[in-house]
Design an enzyme around this catalytic site. Structure first.
Site, PDB file in Angstrom:
ATOM      1  N   ARG A  31      31.396  46.148  40.620  1.00  0.00           N
ATOM      2  CA  ARG A  31      32.009  45.080  41.414  1.00  0.00           C
ATOM      3  C   ARG A  31      31.891  45.481  42.877  1.00  0.00           C
ATOM      4  O   ARG A  31      31.474  46.592  43.187  1.00  0.00           O
ATOM      5  CB  ARG A  31      33.459  44.772  40.982  1.00  0.00           C
ATOM      6  CG  ARG A  31      34.309  45.870  40.464  1.00  0.00           C
ATOM      7  CD  ARG A  31      34.611  46.946  41.445  1.00  0.00           C
ATOM      8  NE  ARG A  31      35.200  46.438  42.660  1.00  0.00           N
ATOM      9  CZ  ARG A  31      35.142  47.021  43.839  1.00  0.00           C
ATOM     10  NH1 ARG A  31      34.509  48.191  43.982  1.00  0.00           N
ATOM     11  NH2 ARG A  31      35.709  46.503  44.905  1.00  0.00           N
ATOM     12  N   ASP A  87      33.005  39.480  51.047  1.00  0.00           N
ATOM     13  CA  ASP A  87      32.061  39.067  50.001  1.00  0.00           C
ATOM     14  C   ASP A  87      31.115  37.980  50.493  1.00  0.00           C
ATOM     15  O   ASP A  87      30.070  37.748  49.896  1.00  0.00           O
ATOM     16  CB  ASP A  87      32.821  38.566  48.773  1.00  0.00           C
ATOM     17  CG  ASP A  87      33.578  39.717  48.141  1.00  0.00           C
ATOM     18  OD1 ASP A  87      34.697  39.997  48.598  1.00  0.00           O
ATOM     19  OD2 ASP A  87      33.022  40.359  47.242  1.00  0.00           O
TER      20      ASP A  87
END
Ligand code: MRU
Length: 367
Positions: A57, A246
């Site tokens: 992740r 992100d």
């Protein structure tokens, strides 16, 4: 980064590729900090699942994983028919792109691999170029993080207390990390400082991953509950906030990051504490024109209703915390507007969020 286990120190990258086995090698992050284990995926579908299930992740790490996954999928094709090969690559691309929606790094990374592959005239040439491009992406990710460290270290002074949210450390990239890179560079320069890691519910990446990284690097730190930052800011106990992202919009300077980042930015603005975001070029989305267009991942309610941990006997277990008959809402990310951000630390230097577009050529914009 270096990992010391049972007295032995070894350098690891979060993501790498085993060409002999056509396998993507990943640190199994769901087991950290209790167990350090490397796993290998057998095919591109398993690689996509590793992204969805958060074996790996963090924006940069899933970017590199998708790049290697695309190469892995391309390399598994048998035969020389270019048309069939292109159809197969499209399926691989889409499977990996759908694995997690919010981070733009996987799409940017795979677009890069796909563009470079096209220079090949045969299937074999394209397969070779795909792997070379994925390796290049991973190496560039690591290099970018080093450069972010060099620019960001200037913001850290002796005696400072920093706050970071979630994990934007080396586990979230191929190596070094973004929010942590200035910390590692400042440490190498002999500066002394203290880091507060937001616990980052519901998955607790701050408490489990960032704290583990900082402990491994011997950086002074403490975990705080997500709700504690406002109090510490009010008492003058936080001097600087650095987080990752992100997806950062190149046109507006809006920053998507782990849920709770926006809250911290509002608090930092209220207390006039500098709030920085550290990103490599691959995290910039040059297309979207508004933060409201960013797809925000809605995750399983079980993450909010309970938590994973390790028992005294070392068994990994999920425990229910919430009232048994209640449900939960679980958005994974939020969007921080440009006006709450002091600066964006990039490999090319530190910019005001609204200046990204003007500096797009330096920041990897191509088109
Ligand atoms: O859900 P995760 O653990 O993938 O979220 C990670 C984060 O939000 C990080 O802060 C982010 O990826 C920025 S650093 C790569």
């Amino acid at each position: 980064m270096n990992v010391t286990l049972r007295g032995r120190t070894e350098h690891f990258r979060t993501v790498s590729f085993d060409a002999k086995k056509n396998s993507v090698r990943l640190i199994e992050q769901r087991l950290l900090p209790h167990e350090f284990k490397i796993i290998g995926t057998k095919n591109f579908r398993e690689t996509a699942r590793a992204i969805t299930d958060m074996v790996v992740r963090g924006a940069g790490a899933i970017g590199a994983t998708a790049a290697f996954g695309l190469a892995q999928g391309a390399l598994s094709f048998r035969g020389g028919d270019l048309k069939k090969f292109s159809t197969h690559v499209k399926t691989v691309y889409q499977t990996l792109a759908d694995a997690r929606p919010t981070a733009v790094d996987p799409v940017n990374a795979m677009n890069d691999v796909r563009r470079k592959m096209l220079a090949g005239k045969t299937v074999a040439e394209r397969q070779f170029l795909a792997l070379a491009a994925a390796e290049e992406f991973a190496n560039e990710d690591a290099r970018h993080c080093e450069e972010i460290g060099r620019h960001g270290a200037k913001l850290i002074c002796n005696g400072m207390k920093l706050l970071t949210h979630c994990n934007a450390g080396w586990l979230a990239f191929v190596d070094t990390g973004t929010a942590t890179a200035p910390m590692y560079a400042a440490q190498a320069q002999g500066k002394k400082f203290h880091v507060y890691c937001d616990e980052t519910r519901p998955r607790s990446q701050g408490a489990s991953l960032t704290a583990w990284e900082l402990a491994q690097q011997k950086i002074s730190h403490q975990i705080i509950a997500d709700n504690a930052a406002g109090h510490l800011m009010q008492r003058g106990e936080i001097d600087l906030v650095i987080v990752g992202s992100d997806r950062t919009l190149g046109r507006t300077g809006e920053v998507t990051n782990k849920i709770g980042t926006y809250t911290k930015a509002v608090l930092a603005a209220r207390h006039k504490i500098p709030f920085y975001v550290a990103i490599p070029h691959s995290t910039i989305d040059w297309n979207l024109k508004s933060g409201f267009d960013i797809p925000i991942e809605e995750r399983n309610e079980g993450e909010v209703l309970g938590a994973w941990g390790v028992t005294k006997t070392g068994r990994r277990e999920y425990v229910r915390i919430a009232n048994p008959t209640s449900g939960a809402r679980n958005p994974g990310f939020d969007v921080t507007p440009a006006e709450l951000i002091t600066g964006i630390i990039t490999p090319a230097g530190i910019f005001k969020p609204k200046e990204l577009w003007r500096h797009r050529c330096k920041l990897g914009f191509n088109d």
